[in-house]
Every structure is written in structure tokens, then in C-alpha cells.
Enzyme design. Sequence first.
Site, short mmCIF file in Angstrom:
data_model
loop_
_atom_site.label_atom_id
_atom_site.label_comp_id
_atom_site.label_asym_id
_atom_site.label_seq_id
_atom_site.Cartn_x
_atom_site.Cartn_y
_atom_site.Cartn_z
N TYR A 1 -11.13 3.92 3.92
CA TYR A 1 -12.29 4.34 4.73
C TYR A 1 -11.94 5.54 5.00
O TYR A 1 -13.06 6.93 5.43
CB TYR A 1 -12.83 3.82 5.76
CG TYR A 1 -12.66 1.76 5.79
CD1 TYR A 1 -14.80 1.51 5.26
CD2 TYR A 1 -11.64 0.92 6.11
CE1 TYR A 1 -14.77 0.21 4.70
CE2 TYR A 1 -11.98 -0.50 5.16
CZ TYR A 1 -13.56 -0.64 5.28
OH TYR A 1 -13.59 -2.02 5.20
N ASP A 2 -10.91 6.40 4.61
CA ASP A 2 -11.01 7.76 4.46
C ASP A 2 -12.04 8.55 4.54
O ASP A 2 -12.44 8.90 5.27
CB ASP A 2 -9.63 8.40 4.48
CG ASP A 2 -8.54 8.68 5.08
OD1 ASP A 2 -8.91 7.86 5.69
OD2 ASP A 2 -7.27 8.20 5.09
N PHE B 1 -7.23 7.41 1.44
CA PHE B 1 -7.31 6.03 0.73
C PHE B 1 -8.34 5.23 1.58
O PHE B 1 -8.63 5.72 2.69
CB PHE B 1 -6.14 5.80 1.11
CG PHE B 1 -5.48 4.77 1.56
CD1 PHE B 1 -4.38 5.49 3.03
CD2 PHE B 1 -5.60 3.51 2.61
CE1 PHE B 1 -3.91 5.00 3.88
CE2 PHE B 1 -4.79 2.65 3.31
CZ PHE B 1 -3.64 3.67 4.73
N GLU C 1 -2.43 -13.49 4.02
CA GLU C 1 -3.30 -12.99 5.30
C GLU C 1 -4.13 -14.22 6.72
O GLU C 1 -5.16 -14.60 5.45
CB GLU C 1 -4.08 -11.79 5.31
CG GLU C 1 -3.29 -10.06 4.92
CD GLU C 1 -4.33 -9.64 5.65
OE1 GLU C 1 -5.41 -9.60 6.23
OE2 GLU C 1 -3.87 -8.22 5.13
N ASN D 1 0.43 -1.03 0.20
CA ASN D 1 0.06 0.16 -0.01
C ASN D 1 1.11 1.38 0.13
O ASN D 1 1.70 1.56 0.81
CB ASN D 1 -0.93 0.60 1.29
CG ASN D 1 -1.88 1.00 1.39
OD1 ASN D 1 -1.57 2.23 0.97
ND2 ASN D 1 -2.92 0.78 1.99
N ASP E 1 -0.57 -3.78 10.62
CA ASP E 1 -1.89 -3.95 10.53
C ASP E 1 -3.49 -3.21 10.54
O ASP E 1 -2.62 -2.91 12.11
CB ASP E 1 -2.06 -6.25 10.33
CG ASP E 1 -3.82 -6.03 9.17
OD1 ASP E 1 -3.44 -6.30 8.57
OD2 ASP E 1 -4.81 -5.73 9.90
N HIS F 1 0.16 4.60 -0.44
CA HIS F 1 0.12 4.78 0.96
C HIS F 1 0.40 4.80 2.08
O HIS F 1 0.60 6.10 2.68
CB HIS F 1 -1.85 5.85 0.44
CG HIS F 1 -2.75 5.25 -0.59
ND1 HIS F 1 -2.20 6.94 -0.68
CD2 HIS F 1 -3.35 4.69 -1.69
CE1 HIS F 1 -3.39 6.71 -1.97
NE2 HIS F 1 -4.15 5.70 -2.06
P1 IMP Z 1 -4.33 -3.54 6.02
O1 IMP Z 1 -4.14 -3.17 7.34
O2 IMP Z 1 -3.84 -2.92 5.33
O3 IMP Z 1 -4.99 -4.49 6.34
O4 IMP Z 1 -6.01 -2.80 5.81
C1 IMP Z 1 -7.43 -3.03 6.39
C2 IMP Z 1 -7.86 -2.37 5.60
O5 IMP Z 1 -8.52 -0.89 6.43
C3 IMP Z 1 -8.32 -1.59 3.74
O6 IMP Z 1 -9.36 -1.73 3.21
C4 IMP Z 1 -7.54 -0.50 4.16
O7 IMP Z 1 -7.54 0.07 2.41
C5 IMP Z 1 -7.94 0.09 5.60
N1 IMP Z 1 -7.21 1.03 6.33
C6 IMP Z 1 -6.00 1.07 6.54
N2 IMP Z 1 -5.76 1.97 7.21
C7 IMP Z 1 -6.36 3.01 6.71
C8 IMP Z 1 -6.67 4.03 6.72
O8 IMP Z 1 -5.51 4.75 7.19
N3 IMP Z 1 -7.21 5.01 6.50
C9 IMP Z 1 -8.32 4.40 5.73
N4 IMP Z 1 -8.89 2.98 6.17
C10 IMP Z 1 -7.38 2.23 6.70
#
Ligand code: IMP
Length: 197
Positions: free
Chosen positions: A153-154, A151, A41, A9, A76, A11
Site C-alpha cells: 500500500y506504499d 511495496f 494464516e 516478502n 504481521d 521487501h
Molecule cells: P503481511 O504482513 O505480509 O501479511 O502484509 C499484509 C498486507 O499489508 C499486504 O498486502 C502487504 O503488501 C501490506 N503491507 C505490509 N507492510 C507494508 C508496508 O510497509 N507498506 C505497504 N504495504 C504493506
Amino acid sequence: MHILFATGNEHKVSEAAAILAPLGHEVEPLLIQGNPPEFIEPQAEGIEEVALSKIEQARELVMGTKLEDSIILVEDSGLFIDALGGFPGPYSSYVESTIGLPGILQLMSAEPERGAEFRTIAVISIEGNTITETGTCRGKISKQLSGDTGFGYDPIFIPEDGDGRTCGEMSSIEKSSISHRGRALKAISELLNSPSK
Ligand code: IMP
């Protein structure tokens, strides 16, 4: 310190680089043969288990390579919505890619209680040790999508330490000053900089 962030990711990499640069750390993506690692995962109950699995996988990927002694970061994160019993939580990625943000707004459409929080578990592997820190950001789910920065859920998350805008309406610096990721990474940095690390 020079930290390699094992994530696909971009971002997250740019947020982490901006959070840690003023604290004296340089962050770059961990690339294996030019590509970010793709982690398996585990279907886990909690994001802690997922983060620890990612650091194990990252260590195995660099073992025997010139990156073996690097400082590696994984994390995570998840969105935990009070009225949905903490859903989507550890299933946040899957939910984002299936029902998406409109699906979450739909699930929440008749719900007056909109409290939620983002949680991050950040794990660093350094000199054979593992350092783990958590960061949370309380807030609420908006009634509609707003903003196109950030990105995930922001665009539907309004942090309570903000001014009423969603994270999707904030600059990266504004978001990171109050975000789950900002808090977890600042805590990690304090441990890295402490003499008894
Ligand atoms: P992961 O940590 O990459 O597995 O993210 C899990 C989910 O949470 C994914 O759908 C990401 O897009 C979302 N996510 C993780 N961090 C953020 C954030 O800082 N803002 C918004 N969504 C997030």
C-alpha cells in the site's frame, strides 16, 4: 546478532536488514530447503494472533534441523483506515490481491476523512523466549497512486511524519526512519541489546 526473518516478502527482508544493521544485527531470510516458509494464516481478528501463529509455525519448521537454535523473526502488518472502521486491517493481504489499491481509492473516493495507520507486530524467538513489539505509523490515504518504490500500500499512504509524499515516493531509508516496521524493529533491538532480555 544473526536473525533469520521468516517471510516470503523480500521487501520486508531488505527493509529489516537496513533497519537493524546500524543497530548491530544481521538479517537474512529463513530458508527451508532453499525456500521461504509458507505460513497458514489464521482467519484472525487481529494481526497479533497472526504474528503469534507465524512464530509457532516457524519454530516447528526449524525443530530438529541445524537452524533449531537460530534467532527467528516474524511479523504481521496491516493498513487500518479510520473511515472504513479499521478495514482492511487483518485482511490487508487479501484486499490487496483482490480489489487492490485502486479498489481502496474507489471506496474512499467520496470520503473527506482520510486518516489511516499502518501497524506491525514483530515477534522474535530467542533461546526459547518470545519477544513481541508493535510499531505504528499514522498518516492518510492519498487521492491517487504515487510512486513506485516500496511495496503493498506504499503508493497510497502519506505518513504524517513525512513531507507530504507517499511511502511509495520515498527511499527505503526515508520510509524506515518513520515506518511501523522501523519502529517495531528498533523496539525489538532495544530489548535484544538490554542486559535483562
Ligand atoms: P503481511 O504482513 O505480509 O501479511 O502484509 C499484509 C498486507 O499489508 C499486504 O498486502 C502487504 O503488501 C501490506 N503491507 C505490509 N507492510 C507494508 C508496508 O510497509 N507498506 C505497504 N504495504 C504493506
